[in-house]
Enzyme design. Structure first.
Site, PDB file in Angstrom:
ATOM      1  CB  ILE A 188      -1.107   0.243   0.907  1.00  0.00           C
ATOM      2  CG1 ILE A 188      -2.015  -0.711   0.921  1.00  0.00           C
ATOM      3  CG2 ILE A 188      -1.486   1.690   1.611  1.00  0.00           C
ATOM      4  CD1 ILE A 188      -2.737  -0.822   2.025  1.00  0.00           C
ATOM      5  CG  HIS A 189       2.599   2.801  -2.886  1.00  0.00           C
ATOM      6  ND1 HIS A 189       2.598   3.321  -3.683  1.00  0.00           N
ATOM      7  CD2 HIS A 189       2.631   1.562  -3.547  1.00  0.00           C
ATOM      8  CE1 HIS A 189       2.636   2.986  -5.250  1.00  0.00           C
ATOM      9  NE2 HIS A 189       2.809   1.777  -5.046  1.00  0.00           N
ATOM     10  N   GLY A 190       0.301   5.215  -1.790  1.00  0.00           N
ATOM     11  CA  GLY A 190      -0.487   6.479  -1.913  1.00  0.00           C
ATOM     12  C   GLY A 190      -0.328   6.205  -3.626  1.00  0.00           C
TER      13      GLY A 190
END
Length: 159
Positions: A15-17
């Site tokens: 999960i990242h931006g």
């Protein structure tokens, strides 16, 4: 009743931006499930990923085995965006009975013994064999960084 897995994505970063906002906005999930043995036991990494997750979307961090054990108990209301770190993890889930029909290949970083085959995808022979096994099991593969970029040719994976 099968769980509602809207998208399964391979991404080293989990999960990242970019994943959280663009992919989640496109698929409309309300649960991001990270299936990863290391992260399942790492509160610090979970906390960092929770900060990148979109508001109103739940996150879960399960080991591969726990994912296999509990995915079929998911509520009908859960619209799941499943994220794995490697194609090998996805194959483990598929072989364990997780109903994955499509895989989006996002980020697979360059490392020793790997070769770049697409903008953000580097593979080694084991990755290629794993992708072949997924195809043999009827899993559809696509390479796409974000929803607004074109889908890249997956045949590149096998060259």
């Amino acid at each position: 009743m099968a769980p509602h897995i809207l998208l399964t994505r391979i991404d080293n970063r989990l999960i990242h931006g970019q994943v959280a906002t663009q992919w989640n906005g496109t698929v409309g999930s309300n649960l991001i499930l990270v299936a990863n043995d290391e992260v399942a036991g790492n509160q610090m990494r979970q906390g960092l990923m929770d900060m990148a997750a979109p508001a109103g979307v739940q996150t879960r961090y399960f080991s591969l085995q726990k994912t296999i054990d509990v995915i079929h108990k998911a509520s009908d209301k859960q619209k799941i965006f499943l994220i794995c770190e490697t194609p090998q993890d996805v194959l483990t889930l598929v072989e364990g009975g997780v109903p994955i029909t499509k895989v989006n290949i996002g980020n697979m970083h360059m490392a020793d013994g790997k070769r770049q085959v697409a903008t953000t995808v580097a593979v080694d022979d084991d990755d290629i064999e794993t992708f072949k096994k997924l195809l043999d099991k009827g899993v559809e593969l696509s390479i796409q960084r974000v929803p607004s970029t074109p889908v890249e040719d997956t045949n590149k994976l096998f060259k």
